[in-house]
Design a protein around this motif. Structure first.
Motif, PDB file in Angstrom:
ATOM      1  N   ILE A   1       1.517  14.427  -5.233  1.00 52.26           N
ATOM      2  CA  ILE A   1       1.947  14.361  -3.829  1.00 52.26           C
ATOM      3  C   ILE A   1       2.989  13.271  -3.603  1.00 52.26           C
ATOM      4  N   LYS A   2       2.751  12.124  -4.232  1.00 43.34           N
ATOM      5  CA  LYS A   2       3.658  10.983  -4.027  1.00 43.34           C
ATOM      6  C   LYS A   2       5.089  11.323  -4.453  1.00 43.34           C
ATOM      7  N   ALA A   3       5.190  11.943  -5.642  1.00 42.24           N
ATOM      8  CA  ALA A   3       6.522  12.276  -6.172  1.00 42.24           C
ATOM      9  C   ALA A   3       7.170  13.368  -5.323  1.00 42.24           C
ATOM     10  N   GLU A   4       6.351  14.319  -4.908  1.00 40.93           N
ATOM     11  CA  GLU A   4       6.868  15.405  -4.088  1.00 40.93           C
ATOM     12  C   GLU A   4       7.389  14.873  -2.752  1.00 40.93           C
ATOM     13  N   LYS A   5       6.614  13.954  -2.153  1.00 42.84           N
ATOM     14  CA  LYS A   5       7.032  13.358  -0.880  1.00 42.84           C
ATOM     15  C   LYS A   5       8.301  12.533  -1.050  1.00 42.84           C
ATOM     16  N   ALA A   6       8.386  11.818  -2.171  1.00 41.02           N
ATOM     17  CA  ALA A   6       9.565  10.972  -2.401  1.00 41.02           C
ATOM     18  C   ALA A   6      10.825  11.834  -2.489  1.00 41.02           C
TER      19      ALA A   6
ATOM     20  N   LEU B   1      11.261  14.858  -1.143  1.00 36.90           N
ATOM     21  CA  LEU B   1      11.546  15.388   0.196  1.00 36.90           C
ATOM     22  C   LEU B   1      12.140  14.307   1.092  1.00 36.90           C
ATOM     23  N   ARG B   2      11.629  13.087   0.935  1.00 34.76           N
ATOM     24  CA  ARG B   2      12.115  11.966   1.744  1.00 34.76           C
ATOM     25  C   ARG B   2      13.607  11.751   1.513  1.00 34.76           C
ATOM     26  N   SER B   3      14.026  11.744   0.248  1.00 30.96           N
ATOM     27  CA  SER B   3      15.465  11.508   0.032  1.00 30.96           C
ATOM     28  C   SER B   3      16.300  12.690   0.490  1.00 30.96           C
TER      29      SER B   3
ATOM     30  N   TYR C   1       1.822  17.731  10.242  1.00 36.14           N
ATOM     31  CA  TYR C   1       1.862  16.668   9.225  1.00 36.14           C
ATOM     32  C   TYR C   1       3.271  16.086   9.192  1.00 36.14           C
ATOM     33  N   ARG C   2       3.348  14.773   8.922  1.00 35.69           N
ATOM     34  CA  ARG C   2       4.658  14.129   8.963  1.00 35.69           C
ATOM     35  C   ARG C   2       5.018  13.479   7.631  1.00 35.69           C
ATOM     36  N   LEU C   3       6.314  13.318   7.483  1.00 35.49           N
ATOM     37  CA  LEU C   3       6.803  12.592   6.321  1.00 35.49           C
ATOM     38  C   LEU C   3       7.508  11.358   6.853  1.00 35.49           C
ATOM     39  N   GLY C   4       6.939  10.200   6.581  1.00 34.91           N
ATOM     40  CA  GLY C   4       7.518   8.945   7.058  1.00 34.91           C
ATOM     41  C   GLY C   4       8.150   8.191   5.906  1.00 34.91           C
ATOM     42  N   TYR C   5       8.271   6.880   6.093  1.00 31.82           N
ATOM     43  CA  TYR C   5       8.894   6.054   5.063  1.00 31.82           C
ATOM     44  C   TYR C   5       8.042   5.912   3.800  1.00 31.82           C
ATOM     45  N   GLY C   6       6.788   6.306   3.903  1.00 30.29           N
ATOM     46  CA  GLY C   6       5.945   6.269   2.707  1.00 30.29           C
ATOM     47  C   GLY C   6       5.132   5.002   2.557  1.00 30.29           C
ATOM     48  N   LYS C   7       5.084   4.194   3.617  1.00 32.46           N
ATOM     49  CA  LYS C   7       4.297   2.968   3.526  1.00 32.46           C
ATOM     50  C   LYS C   7       2.918   3.125   4.170  1.00 32.46           C
ATOM     51  N   GLY C   8       2.736   4.221   4.892  1.00 34.73           N
ATOM     52  CA  GLY C   8       1.419   4.501   5.478  1.00 34.73           C
ATOM     53  C   GLY C   8       1.088   3.728   6.746  1.00 34.73           C
ATOM     54  N   TYR C   9       2.099   3.126   7.380  1.00 33.19           N
ATOM     55  CA  TYR C   9       1.823   2.366   8.608  1.00 33.19           C
ATOM     56  C   TYR C   9       1.163   3.237   9.677  1.00 33.19           C
ATOM     57  N   TYR C  10       1.760   4.397   9.920  1.00 31.79           N
ATOM     58  CA  TYR C  10       1.214   5.250  10.983  1.00 31.79           C
ATOM     59  C   TYR C  10      -0.121   5.873  10.599  1.00 31.79           C
ATOM     60  N   ASP C  11      -0.299   6.243   9.340  1.00 33.14           N
ATOM     61  CA  ASP C  11      -1.587   6.813   8.941  1.00 33.14           C
ATOM     62  C   ASP C  11      -2.704   5.805   9.190  1.00 33.14           C
ATOM     63  N   ARG C  12      -2.431   4.554   8.842  1.00 31.77           N
ATOM     64  CA  ARG C  12      -3.443   3.506   9.065  1.00 31.77           C
ATOM     65  C   ARG C  12      -3.685   3.297  10.550  1.00 31.77           C
ATOM     66  N   PHE C  13      -2.598   3.236  11.316  1.00 33.12           N
ATOM     67  CA  PHE C  13      -2.759   3.023  12.763  1.00 33.12           C
ATOM     68  C   PHE C  13      -3.537   4.188  13.395  1.00 33.12           C
TER      69      PHE C  13
ATOM     70  N   TYR D   1      -5.378  12.746   1.558  1.00 35.15           N
ATOM     71  CA  TYR D   1      -6.585  12.394   2.300  1.00 35.15           C
ATOM     72  C   TYR D   1      -6.298  11.581   3.552  1.00 35.15           C
ATOM     73  N   PHE D   2      -5.344  10.639   3.474  1.00 38.13           N
ATOM     74  CA  PHE D   2      -5.121   9.714   4.584  1.00 38.13           C
ATOM     75  C   PHE D   2      -4.139  10.234   5.633  1.00 38.13           C
ATOM     76  N   ASP D   3      -3.459  11.305   5.312  1.00 38.47           N
ATOM     77  CA  ASP D   3      -2.448  11.789   6.248  1.00 38.47           C
ATOM     78  C   ASP D   3      -3.081  12.284   7.547  1.00 38.47           C
ATOM     79  N   ARG D   4      -2.533  11.826   8.650  1.00 38.83           N
ATOM     80  CA  ARG D   4      -3.004  12.239   9.979  1.00 38.83           C
ATOM     81  C   ARG D   4      -1.905  13.081  10.600  1.00 38.83           C
TER      82      ARG D   4
HETATM   83  N1  LIG Z   1      -6.149   4.436   6.023  1.00 35.12           N
HETATM   84  C1  LIG Z   1      -5.630   4.210   4.803  1.00 35.12           C
HETATM   85  N2  LIG Z   1      -6.263   3.467   3.893  1.00 35.12           N
HETATM   86  C2  LIG Z   1      -5.743   3.262   2.669  1.00 35.12           C
HETATM   87  N3  LIG Z   1      -4.563   3.757   2.245  1.00 35.12           N
HETATM   88  C3  LIG Z   1      -3.883   4.502   3.094  1.00 35.12           C
HETATM   89  C4  LIG Z   1      -4.366   4.770   4.422  1.00 35.12           C
HETATM   90  N4  LIG Z   1      -3.453   5.537   5.046  1.00 35.12           N
HETATM   91  C5  LIG Z   1      -2.454   5.721   4.157  1.00 35.12           C
HETATM   92  N5  LIG Z   1      -2.696   5.118   2.996  1.00 35.12           N
HETATM   93  C6  LIG Z   1      -1.824   5.118   1.799  1.00 35.12           C
HETATM   94  O1  LIG Z   1      -0.513   4.743   2.218  1.00 35.12           O
HETATM   95  C7  LIG Z   1       0.482   5.544   1.575  1.00 35.12           C
HETATM   96  C8  LIG Z   1       1.174   6.360   2.637  1.00 35.12           C
HETATM   97  O2  LIG Z   1       2.036   7.233   2.032  1.00 35.12           O
HETATM   98  P1  LIG Z   1       2.589   8.508   2.760  1.00 35.12           P
HETATM   99  O3  LIG Z   1       3.561   9.072   1.799  1.00 35.12           O
HETATM  100  O4  LIG Z   1       1.511   9.358   3.318  1.00 35.12           O
HETATM  101  O5  LIG Z   1       3.352   7.803   3.979  1.00 35.12           O
HETATM  102  P2  LIG Z   1       4.084   8.448   5.182  1.00 35.12           P
HETATM  103  O6  LIG Z   1       3.079   8.992   6.123  1.00 35.12           O
HETATM  104  O7  LIG Z   1       5.141   9.352   4.698  1.00 35.12           O
HETATM  105  O8  LIG Z   1       4.804   7.146   5.769  1.00 35.12           O
HETATM  106  P3  LIG Z   1       4.604   6.179   6.983  1.00 35.12           P
HETATM  107  O9  LIG Z   1       3.231   6.359   7.560  1.00 35.12           O
HETATM  108  O10 LIG Z   1       4.865   4.825   6.419  1.00 35.12           O
HETATM  109  O11 LIG Z   1       5.664   6.517   7.956  1.00 35.12           O
HETATM  110  C9  LIG Z   1      -0.251   6.433   0.589  1.00 35.12           C
HETATM  111  O12 LIG Z   1      -0.239   5.815  -0.658  1.00 35.12           O
HETATM  112  C10 LIG Z   1      -1.672   6.493   1.192  1.00 35.12           C
HETATM  113  O13 LIG Z   1      -2.647   6.739   0.216  1.00 35.12           O
END
Ligand SMILES: Nc1ncnc2c1ncn2[C@@H]1O[C@H](COP(=O)(O)OP(=O)(O)OP(=O)(O)O)[C@@H](O)[C@H]1O
Ligand SMILES: Nc1nc2c(c(=O)[nH]1)N(C=O)[C@@H](CNc1ccc(C(=O)N[C@@H](CCC(=O)O)C(=O)O)cc1)CN2
Length: 195
Positions: free
Chosen positions: A6-11, A13-15, A139-151, A176-179
């Protein structure tokens, strides 16, 4: 089915979508930004939100400045993200004017945390989501840092992805973490994702 990375595929698509976004004609962008704003303002979730959580756009993103201005002038609480340096977490701070913003992480305009209040009530409101692209399920493709998924995992309000129709794809890889967004708003339509 073959296991996919998934990570490589997203990377990849991101570029691809980053390049498309950067090549998007300015005049067309301005027009679509206005159309997205008009649609967003009609959402009942926007209408009813006491707090709007909205990012401050950069040059190549859907322009959120008019959204920020509208929220401020309508008397709702406006919360904008602040990335906590060195971590994959962000907080939202209430701003009362665009003058409460200053350059912060990643060249973004962020709230001045010395003068702004952190928003701790994440139980309601509308969160506007950025993305290079979205899929039909929200589902969204962001910068890949997971800020929004965590929020979003701590946020109980509604979320709306804003995006040009040509950046909505059929299916994005997700983990799993994608919202996903509750609502998608493009220049052409509003889609509610029923879950
Ligand atoms: N709640 C969480 N707890 C732990 N790891 C998380 C959590 N949410 C996301 N991650 C991790 O953070 C990274 C997010 O990558 P992903 O490619 O999904 O980001 P994105 O949604 O494209 O970007 P972004 O949210 O930064 O705009 C992944 O490695 C994911 O496993
Ligand atoms: N306008 C906006 N604000 C936002 C987001 C966003 O997508 N857009 N975010 C959504 O998560 C959070 C910030 N996330 C980000 C994560 C990585 C990069 C990044 O890597 N940017 C540059 C590097 C810039 C630099 O370091 O100078 C890059 O594009 O290469 C930027 C923002 C919160 N605020």
């Amino acid at each position: 089915m073959k296991h996919k990375n998934i990570k490589a595929e997203k990377a990849a698509l991101r570029s691809e979508y980053r390049a498309l976004r950067e090549a998007f004609p300015q005049e067309k962008k301005k027009k679509l930004d206005r159309m997205i704003l008009q649609k967003l303002l009609t959402l009942r979730e926007y209408e009813r939100a006491s707090t709007v959580f909205c990012y401050v756009s950069k040059e190549f993103e859907v322009n959120t400045i008019p959204i920020l201005e509208h929220t401020l002038s309508s008397g709702r609480r406006l919360a904008v993200p602040h990335c906590i340096p060195g971590t994959p977490y962000m907080d939202f701070y209430e701003i009362h004017s665009l003058d409460d913003l200053a350059p912060g992480s990643f060249g973004l305009l962020e709230p001045k945390t010395e003068v702004c209040q952190k928003v701790t009530d994440l139980s309601s409101g509308l969160c506007i989501l950025p993305g290079f692209c979205f899929d039909r399920q929200g589902y969204r493709l962001g910068y890949g840092k997971g800020y929004y998924d965590r929020f979003l995992s701590a946020f109980s309000g509604s979320s709306a992805g804003i995006c040009y129709t040509s950046f909505v794809v059929d299916v994005l890889p997700h983990g799993y973490f994608d919202r996903c967004a509750d609502i998608m708003v493009t220049e052409k339509y509003i889609h509610r994702l029923h879950r």
